[in-house]
Design a protein around this motif. Sequence first.
Motif, short mmCIF file in Angstrom:
data_model
loop_
_atom_site.label_atom_id
_atom_site.label_comp_id
_atom_site.label_asym_id
_atom_site.label_seq_id
_atom_site.Cartn_x
_atom_site.Cartn_y
_atom_site.Cartn_z
N ASP A 1 1.06 -1.27 -0.55
CA ASP A 1 0.00 0.07 -0.17
C ASP A 1 1.02 1.28 0.15
O ASP A 1 1.34 1.09 0.84
CB ASP A 1 -1.31 0.03 1.45
CG ASP A 1 -2.40 0.72 1.80
OD1 ASP A 1 -1.61 2.15 0.46
OD2 ASP A 1 -3.37 0.76 2.16
N ASP B 1 -6.68 0.36 -0.61
CA ASP B 1 -6.97 -0.50 0.29
C ASP B 1 -8.32 -1.93 -0.86
O ASP B 1 -7.49 -2.78 -0.81
CB ASP B 1 -7.94 -0.14 1.65
CG ASP B 1 -6.66 0.66 2.42
OD1 ASP B 1 -6.44 0.69 1.56
OD2 ASP B 1 -7.61 0.82 3.28
N GLU C 1 -7.51 -5.56 -1.76
CA GLU C 1 -8.70 -6.47 -1.14
C GLU C 1 -9.42 -6.92 -2.68
O GLU C 1 -8.68 -8.59 -2.10
CB GLU C 1 -9.46 -5.80 -0.03
CG GLU C 1 -8.93 -5.77 0.98
CD GLU C 1 -9.47 -3.74 1.63
OE1 GLU C 1 -11.25 -3.94 1.15
OE2 GLU C 1 -9.06 -3.56 2.70
N GLN D 1 -7.83 -2.83 6.74
CA GLN D 1 -7.11 -4.12 5.76
C GLN D 1 -6.16 -5.61 6.73
O GLN D 1 -6.18 -5.91 5.25
CB GLN D 1 -6.52 -2.58 4.82
CG GLN D 1 -5.84 -3.26 3.74
CD GLN D 1 -5.18 -2.65 2.55
OE1 GLN D 1 -4.49 -1.53 3.28
NE2 GLN D 1 -4.92 -2.89 1.93
#
Length: 182
Positions: free
Chosen positions: A13, A89, A93, A120
């Motif tokens: 991220d 995020d 995911e 997350q």
Amino acid sequence: MPLSIIPSILLVDGYNIIGTWPCLKKTRDDAGLEAARGELVEAITNYSAFQGYETQIVFDAQYQNTASKRETITELLTVHYTDFGQTADTYIEKACAGLRHQIAQCLIYRVIVATSDRAQQLMVQGYGAECLSAQQLCGEVDSTVCRMRHRYQPHKQSKSRFLANTIDAKSRQKLAQLRMGL
């Protein structure tokens, strides 16, 4: 380092890491976001190559009215900019959800997500991914840099078996004076 037959995938991220690593925060504040992204990509390029990870660094583009973009940096590293309205995020995911079947079938050894976003982390763990906090990733990157330096730095061979021959002339002279009691 040779690539394993069953790959490991690292999902980073990007902005979460930039906002957490002190050196990247300083670069962001002093030189701008583009420079901080460049430093992160450089650090992760070396790390992923040494570890043999297939790595994706994901940056939000949720507030920019642009289509998603993917840049291939190396054979093992790509940088992804999300679609307008999509967060990093959400991208990570979805990637973890898509990879969970490959993990179950042993086509992928590990999926690791680097973020300090606790929500997350919990979400991707539900898909079978492992988590690294930004601080843990920073420590691993630093450790890898040290191991790379140690491994690839030429080791000096002594020309003699005597310790005194491996030190500089000035120190050798002082030792000789000490031996003679001067």
